[in-house]
Scaffold this motif. Structure first.
Motif, PDB file in Angstrom:
ATOM      1  N   GLU A 171     -38.896  -0.823 -23.621  1.00  0.00           N
ATOM      2  CA  GLU A 171     -39.034  -0.524 -25.050  1.00  0.00           C
ATOM      3  C   GLU A 171     -39.030  -1.797 -25.898  1.00  0.00           C
ATOM      4  O   GLU A 171     -39.513  -1.781 -27.027  1.00  0.00           O
ATOM      5  N   ARG A 172     -38.500  -2.893 -25.353  1.00  0.00           N
ATOM      6  CA  ARG A 172     -38.445  -4.172 -26.072  1.00  0.00           C
ATOM      7  C   ARG A 172     -39.701  -5.012 -25.852  1.00  0.00           C
ATOM      8  O   ARG A 172     -39.915  -5.998 -26.552  1.00  0.00           O
ATOM      9  N   ASP A 193     -44.948  -1.496 -34.944  1.00  0.00           N
ATOM     10  CA  ASP A 193     -44.269  -0.211 -34.894  1.00  0.00           C
ATOM     11  C   ASP A 193     -42.804  -0.391 -35.286  1.00  0.00           C
ATOM     12  O   ASP A 193     -42.124  -1.329 -34.851  1.00  0.00           O
ATOM     13  N   ALA A 194     -42.311   0.527 -36.106  1.00  0.00           N
ATOM     14  CA  ALA A 194     -40.949   0.457 -36.643  1.00  0.00           C
ATOM     15  C   ALA A 194     -39.876   0.464 -35.558  1.00  0.00           C
ATOM     16  O   ALA A 194     -38.777  -0.054 -35.779  1.00  0.00           O
ATOM     17  N   SER A 195     -40.173   0.998 -34.386  1.00  0.00           N
ATOM     18  CA  SER A 195     -39.168   1.038 -33.314  1.00  0.00           C
ATOM     19  C   SER A 195     -38.713  -0.357 -32.903  1.00  0.00           C
ATOM     20  O   SER A 195     -37.605  -0.527 -32.395  1.00  0.00           O
ATOM     21  N   LEU A 226     -37.717  -2.673 -34.707  1.00  0.00           N
ATOM     22  CA  LEU A 226     -36.602  -3.121 -35.539  1.00  0.00           C
ATOM     23  C   LEU A 226     -35.245  -2.694 -34.986  1.00  0.00           C
ATOM     24  O   LEU A 226     -34.219  -3.171 -35.457  1.00  0.00           O
ATOM     25  N   ARG A 227     -35.240  -1.844 -33.978  1.00  0.00           N
ATOM     26  CA  ARG A 227     -33.975  -1.408 -33.356  1.00  0.00           C
ATOM     27  C   ARG A 227     -33.330  -2.515 -32.522  1.00  0.00           C
ATOM     28  O   ARG A 227     -32.179  -2.406 -32.141  1.00  0.00           O
ATOM     29  N   TYR A 228     -34.088  -3.545 -32.205  1.00  0.00           N
ATOM     30  CA  TYR A 228     -33.630  -4.565 -31.262  1.00  0.00           C
ATOM     31  C   TYR A 228     -33.436  -5.909 -31.947  1.00  0.00           C
ATOM     32  O   TYR A 228     -34.155  -6.247 -32.884  1.00  0.00           O
ATOM     33  N   SER A 252     -37.104 -12.540 -32.716  1.00  0.00           N
ATOM     34  CA  SER A 252     -36.584 -11.412 -33.492  1.00  0.00           C
ATOM     35  C   SER A 252     -37.755 -10.651 -34.118  1.00  0.00           C
ATOM     36  O   SER A 252     -38.785 -11.247 -34.447  1.00  0.00           O
ATOM     37  N   ASP A 257     -44.454   3.560 -38.553  1.00  0.00           N
ATOM     38  CA  ASP A 257     -44.420   4.361 -37.323  1.00  0.00           C
ATOM     39  C   ASP A 257     -45.856   4.559 -36.833  1.00  0.00           C
ATOM     40  O   ASP A 257     -46.568   5.434 -37.338  1.00  0.00           O
TER      41      ASP A 257
END
Length: 165
Positions: A50-51, A122-124, A126-128, A145, A159
């Motif tokens: 996912e990263r 994709d906004a996902s 930003l979770r990392y 980052s 998204d």
């Protein structure tokens, strides 16, 4: 993350060096038989898939754009078109993608492309604290980052990913 430059660098590493962005070079031995470049990178580097992000070019009535999504997801073409202000987009021909970016498919980086294109992350991501993108050739990823990736590519965040079907 320390800045490192592999033997002269790629356009992607040189672009990050010029902008002063901190990043880590993550190299691995690329297997030409690998079915998925991104999943291969995640496994070889021992990071969550996912990263690891893939860079995809789309084309629509107003031209080309770049979508950056996790390798475990698909680009939502409808969402991407909306973000680019177009009625619809489709995946760009691989030859067009290579010619426009200066990179080969499987090594297309969102950084240091020949021509700066509208880019959506994709906004996902930003979770990392850190994500990985292609460093400009197969077997070379760059870890940085998400905020620095956004700044370096002038991307907007939305998204634009959906689960594989």
């Amino acid at each position: 993350m320390a800045r490192k430059r592999p033997g002269g660098g790629t356009p992607a590493t040189l672009a990050l060096d010029r902008s002063g962005v901190a990043y880590a070079v993550r190299a691995y031995e690329h297997d030409p038989a690998a079915g998925s470049y991104g999943l291969e990178a995640a496994q070889a580097l021992g990071v969550e898939p996912e990263r690891v992000l893939k860079t995809l070019l789309v084309e629509g009535e107003a031209g080309l754009g770049v979508g950056i999504v996790p390798v475990v997801a698909q680009l939502d073409l409808k969402a991407m078109a909306t973000e680019l202000g177009m009625k619809r987009v489709s995946m760009a021909d691989p030859r067009v993608a290579e010619r426009t970016t200066g990179y080969v498919v499987g090594g297309i980086s969102p950084l240091g492309q020949r021509k700066r294109l509208p880019t959506v992350l994709d906004a996902s991501a930003l979770r990392y604290a850190a994500v990985l993108v292609s460093g400009g050739k197969r077997g070379l990823d760059l870890e940085l980052s998400p905020a620095d990736l956004v700044a370096a590519t002038d991307a907007r965040v939305a998204d634009i990913a959906r689960a594989h079907r």
